[in-house]
Design an enzyme around this catalytic site. Structure first.
Site, PDB file in Angstrom:
ATOM      1  N   LYS A  78      17.048 -20.164  37.806  1.00 50.39           N
ATOM      2  CA  LYS A  78      16.961 -18.719  37.550  1.00 50.39           C
ATOM      3  C   LYS A  78      15.560 -18.207  37.876  1.00 50.39           C
ATOM      4  CE  LYS A  78      20.578 -18.834  34.045  1.00 50.39           C
ATOM      5  NZ  LYS A  78      20.895 -19.063  32.620  1.00 50.39           N
ATOM      6  N   GLN A 110      18.386 -19.412  26.693  1.00 51.89           N
ATOM      7  CA  GLN A 110      19.331 -20.377  27.248  1.00 51.89           C
ATOM      8  C   GLN A 110      20.128 -21.056  26.131  1.00 51.89           C
ATOM      9  OE1 GLN A 110      19.877 -20.879  30.619  1.00 51.89           O
ATOM     10  NE2 GLN A 110      21.546 -22.204  29.971  1.00 51.89           N
ATOM     11  N   ASP A 146      21.967 -10.809  29.653  1.00 47.76           N
ATOM     12  CA  ASP A 146      23.162 -11.660  29.587  1.00 47.76           C
ATOM     13  C   ASP A 146      24.377 -10.871  29.084  1.00 47.76           C
ATOM     14  OD1 ASP A 146      22.662 -14.192  30.597  1.00 47.76           O
ATOM     15  OD2 ASP A 146      21.766 -14.935  28.735  1.00 47.76           O
TER      16      ASP A 146
END
Ligand code: NDP
Length: 295
Positions: A53, A97, A120
């Site tokens: 990412k 994460q 997200d």
């Protein structure tokens, strides 16, 4: 019939190039989107995701930071890190994460992220916005990527029966919400299946578009699909394979070989939905900066 292969790597590359062009345009007015990833502990798969990412961000010309906390970090320390990022004007998107170590309440942490930086799309405020069709919602990257693949591959969703197998908050549920919205990549008739669905094969055989997000290697077999279906395989599963240098290979939730003999189109694993997820995360970070500028 041999299915058309929907090339996620190529579509993702095109989206990343579009994002990079917009980032370069914004740079001329001194603005730069920034993404922060928070990684707790040493889980090797999570570390790989976070690294890719970060790399993708830099390639798109974005500002990227990764904050690493030890596996023993307390929930309070993690919340404090999130608070700092919430207050940082250089950071427009924050991702924590998952999975987090067991002693940390993931729900609590995800809810601490400023909804305006929740790229997200897991904060309840963004989930709610997605459900009501609010265009400022951050769409969770994986289902958003699936929707973009369908649009950019010319797969008509309007009026189609889309069957989703899996109801997770990360994939299945937001996927259903995206496909029932009005407009491009929407207007589908959606059925969501899960482990309690009765006679699953009869439901999957009624799909024009079948989206598998189950987490079980090659679960969807040829007898579960009808000729001409478009199959999107979200699954990423490791199976032992002594012939590979790493001792394993990646397979999806769909038995690719037999199903591709019947389907009209199919996504491979790897190289299908996987690369789309990162591309859409970059898109969401850009969206976060653009929306912040309007506030
Ligand atoms: P979850 O484990 O959270 O959800 C799996 C879903 O599948 C559940 O809703 C479960 O039903 C359903 N399911 C399990 N067994 C069956 C069965 N026998 N029949 C019908 N439904 C079943 O997984 P995720 O949604 O997080 O991930 C799914 C897959 O997608 C995984 O392989 C994951 O690695 C992959 N993935 C890939 C991403 C990418 O970037 N390409 C990103 C995210 C995930 P129930 O709710 O009843 O338990």
């Amino acid at each position: 019939m041999t299915a058309r292969v929907l090339d996620g790597t190529a579509i993702a590359r095109a989206i990343r190039a579009e994002v990079a062009t917009e980032v370069a345009r914004l740079a001329s007015s001194g603005r730069k989107p920034g993404l922060a990833a928070v990684l707790v502990g040493e889980d090797p798969a999570s570390a790989v995701y976070v690294r890719s990412k970060g790399k993708a961000c830099e390639e798109a010309g974005m500002h990227s930071v990764t904050l690493r906390l030890p596996a023993a970090a307390t929930e309070a320390e993690l919340l404090e890190t999130v608070d700092r990022l919430n207050a940082d004007p250089q950071i427009h998107g924050i991702l924590v994460q998952l999975p987090l170590p067991k002693h940390i309440n993931s729900e609590k942490v995800l809810r601490r992220i400023d909804p305006a930086k929740d790229v997200d799309g897991f904060h309840p405020l963004n989930v709610g916005k997605l459900v009501v069709g609010d265009k400022t919602a951050f769409r969770p990257a994986t289902p958003y990527g699936v929707q973009q693949m369908l649009i950019r591959s010319g797969v008509e969703t309007k009026g189609a029966h889309a069957v989703i197998v899996g109801r997770s908050n990360i994939v299945g549920r937001p996927m259903a919400n995206l496909l029932i919205q009005q407009g491009p990549g929407g207007d589908a008739t959606v059925t969501v299946c899960h482990s309690r669905t009765r006679d699953l094969p009869s439901v999957t055989r009624s799909a024009d578009i079948l989206i598998a997000a189950i987490g079980k290697p090659e679960f969807v077999t040829a007898d579960m699909v009808r000729p001409g279906v478009v199959v999107i395989d979200v699954g990423i599963n490791r199976v032992d394979d002594a012939s590979r240098p790493k001792g394993y290979r990646l397979v999806g939730d769909v038995a690719y070989g037999p199903v591709s003999e019947i389907a009209a189109a199919i996504t491979p694993v790897p190289g299908g939905v996987g690369p789309m997820t990162i591309a859409m995360l970059l898109q969401n970070t850009l969206q976060a900066m653009q929306q912040a500028a309007l506030d």
